[in-house]
Design a protein around this motif. Structure first.
Motif, mmCIF file in Angstrom:
data_model
loop_
_atom_site.group_PDB
_atom_site.id
_atom_site.type_symbol
_atom_site.label_atom_id
_atom_site.label_comp_id
_atom_site.label_asym_id
_atom_site.label_seq_id
_atom_site.Cartn_x
_atom_site.Cartn_y
_atom_site.Cartn_z
ATOM 1 N N GLU A 1 0.835 -1.202 0.000
ATOM 2 C CA GLU A 1 0.000 0.000 0.000
ATOM 3 C C GLU A 1 0.873 1.256 0.000
ATOM 4 N N VAL A 2 1.892 1.273 0.837
ATOM 5 C CA VAL A 2 2.780 2.433 0.903
ATOM 6 C C VAL A 2 3.629 2.526 -0.359
ATOM 7 N N ARG A 3 4.105 1.391 -0.837
ATOM 8 C CA ARG A 3 4.932 1.389 -2.050
ATOM 9 C C ARG A 3 4.132 1.880 -3.260
ATOM 10 N N ARG A 4 2.864 1.500 -3.324
ATOM 11 C CA ARG A 4 2.013 1.941 -4.440
ATOM 12 C C ARG A 4 1.765 3.446 -4.376
ATOM 13 N N LEU A 5 1.494 3.956 -3.165
ATOM 14 C CA LEU A 5 1.314 5.401 -3.003
ATOM 15 C C LEU A 5 2.594 6.143 -3.378
ATOM 16 N N ALA A 6 3.724 5.628 -2.902
ATOM 17 C CA ALA A 6 5.003 6.277 -3.193
ATOM 18 C C ALA A 6 5.271 6.304 -4.693
ATOM 19 N N LEU B 1 4.715 8.834 5.689
ATOM 20 C CA LEU B 1 3.349 9.358 5.605
ATOM 21 C C LEU B 1 3.222 10.699 6.316
ATOM 22 N N LYS B 2 3.890 10.845 7.452
ATOM 23 C CA LYS B 2 3.851 12.122 8.171
ATOM 24 C C LYS B 2 4.579 13.220 7.394
ATOM 25 N N LEU B 3 5.780 12.884 6.902
ATOM 26 C CA LEU B 3 6.553 13.878 6.145
ATOM 27 C C LEU B 3 5.827 14.275 4.856
ATOM 28 N N MET B 4 5.235 13.295 4.184
ATOM 29 C CA MET B 4 4.566 13.602 2.915
ATOM 30 C C MET B 4 3.266 14.363 3.144
ATOM 31 N N THR B 5 2.616 14.126 4.265
ATOM 32 C CA THR B 5 1.413 14.908 4.586
ATOM 33 C C THR B 5 1.764 16.385 4.727
ATOM 34 N N GLU B 6 2.835 16.673 5.475
ATOM 35 C CA GLU B 6 3.273 18.065 5.624
ATOM 36 C C GLU B 6 3.753 18.638 4.291
ATOM 37 N N HIS B 7 4.420 17.802 3.520
ATOM 38 C CA HIS B 7 4.912 18.230 2.201
ATOM 39 C C HIS B 7 3.742 18.620 1.310
ATOM 40 N N HIS B 8 2.702 17.792 1.310
ATOM 41 C CA HIS B 8 1.515 18.083 0.507
ATOM 42 C C HIS B 8 0.820 19.361 0.984
ATOM 43 N N ARG B 9 0.756 19.564 2.284
ATOM 44 C CA ARG B 9 0.107 20.787 2.797
ATOM 45 C C ARG B 9 0.841 22.026 2.301
ATOM 46 N N GLY B 10 2.177 21.972 2.333
ATOM 47 C CA GLY B 10 2.950 23.080 1.790
ATOM 48 C C GLY B 10 2.734 23.237 0.298
ATOM 49 N N GLY B 11 2.646 22.105 -0.411
ATOM 50 C CA GLY B 11 2.415 22.148 -1.850
ATOM 51 C C GLY B 11 1.054 22.725 -2.202
ATOM 52 N N VAL B 12 0.046 22.354 -1.426
ATOM 53 C CA VAL B 12 -1.308 22.895 -1.656
ATOM 54 C C VAL B 12 -1.306 24.408 -1.464
ATOM 55 N N LEU C 1 -6.134 10.334 2.279
ATOM 56 C CA LEU C 1 -5.741 8.930 2.170
ATOM 57 C C LEU C 1 -4.627 8.600 3.164
ATOM 58 N N MET C 2 -3.631 9.479 3.279
ATOM 59 C CA MET C 2 -2.516 9.220 4.187
ATOM 60 C C MET C 2 -2.954 9.264 5.641
ATOM 61 N N ALA C 3 -3.951 10.090 5.959
ATOM 62 C CA ALA C 3 -4.488 10.107 7.328
ATOM 63 C C ALA C 3 -5.083 8.745 7.673
ATOM 64 N N ASP C 4 -5.790 8.128 6.729
ATOM 65 C CA ASP C 4 -6.344 6.791 6.944
ATOM 66 C C ASP C 4 -5.237 5.761 7.100
ATOM 67 N N LEU D 1 -2.219 6.268 8.183
ATOM 68 C CA LEU D 1 -1.582 6.455 9.488
ATOM 69 C C LEU D 1 -2.431 5.847 10.601
ATOM 70 N N ARG D 2 -3.750 6.013 10.520
ATOM 71 C CA ARG D 2 -4.634 5.429 11.536
ATOM 72 C C ARG D 2 -4.520 3.903 11.559
ATOM 73 N N LYS D 3 -4.397 3.322 10.366
ATOM 74 C CA LYS D 3 -4.250 1.860 10.271
ATOM 75 C C LYS D 3 -2.976 1.399 10.977
ATOM 76 N N ARG D 4 -1.996 2.270 10.992
ATOM 77 C CA ARG D 4 -0.698 1.922 11.608
ATOM 78 C C ARG D 4 -0.585 2.433 13.034
ATOM 79 N N GLY D 5 -1.722 2.896 13.585
ATOM 80 C CA GLY D 5 -1.752 3.340 14.971
ATOM 81 C C GLY D 5 -0.967 4.596 15.234
ATOM 82 N N ALA D 6 -0.802 5.426 14.196
ATOM 83 C CA ALA D 6 -0.005 6.655 14.341
ATOM 84 C C ALA D 6 -0.919 7.849 14.217
#
Length: 209
Positions: free
Chosen positions: A74-79, A156-167, A199-202, A204-209
């Protein structure tokens, strides 16, 4: 007064000539208005293309790193999706700069200046984080050293912040850029990255983070 056939033909010819002349002026005027203006180096169009190309390059780098640090499909496909999409978009933006005859790097100008904000301030970039959302050098090193679930969560955490900056940057282009195709690309970035943030928030939740 009655006009003979010759006089009538002459009047008609003059009327048609005036009509076509007026139409030509209208078309010429419209052409001038619709002719795209080539952005200059200080424009929002050029600034966004330069800055987002750099921003995208780090997203591609982080995505390749995590693909080597986890076997989670799942992570590899997103990446893979993020790396492929942002590499293609980066190529488009650098291509526009070439087409406009503008430099890909502008010395002496801080990132985000086109948005009315300095990228790093007077103290210089924070450990390589040139723009909002970008990871620091230390964070990239941490990602390289992590593996398995730890690498997944950190990515997932780093890319979430990266996307927020990109948006944030892309929304700036939507409001400030003058080239339609670039503004449309920026809006597409906003929509896609907001969707990936959810999607990344979901994930992260699956991974208990």
């Amino acid at each position: 007064m009655r006009l003979n056939r010759t006089q009538g033909a002459a009047v008609t010819a003059v009327a048609l000539a005036l009509l076509f002349a007026g139409g030509a002026v209208t078309v010429a005027s419209a052409d001038r208005e619709e002719e795209p203006r080539t952005p200059d180096s200080a424009s929002a169009d050029a600034g966004f293309a330069r800055d987002m190309a750099v921003h995208h390059q780090q997203a591609v780098e982080m995505s390749f790193i995590v693909r080597d640090r986890t076997k989670d499909e799942e992570v590899r496909r997103l990446a893979y999706d993020i790396a492929n999409t942002q590499a293609n978009q980066r190529g488009m933006m650098l291509g526009w700069l070439d087409m406009w005859g503008l430099p890909k790097v502008q010395s002496g100008v801080e990132p985000m200046t086109w948005m009315g904000m300095g990228g790093s301030g007077d103290t210089g970039p924070l450990d390589g984080a040139l723009m909002p959302g970008m990871a620091t050098n230390a964070q990239l090193d941490e990602l390289r050293e992590a593996s398995g679930r730890e690498a997944e969560v950190l990515y997932l955490k780093l890319m979430t912040e990266h996307h927020r900056g990109g948006v944030h940057m892309a929304e700036g282009c939507v409001s400030k850029c003058s080239v339609d195709i670039e503004r449309n690309l920026a809006q597409g970035m906003v929509d896609a990255q907001q969707s990936e943030i959810a999607l990344m928030a979901d994930m992260l939740r699956k991974r208990g983070a």
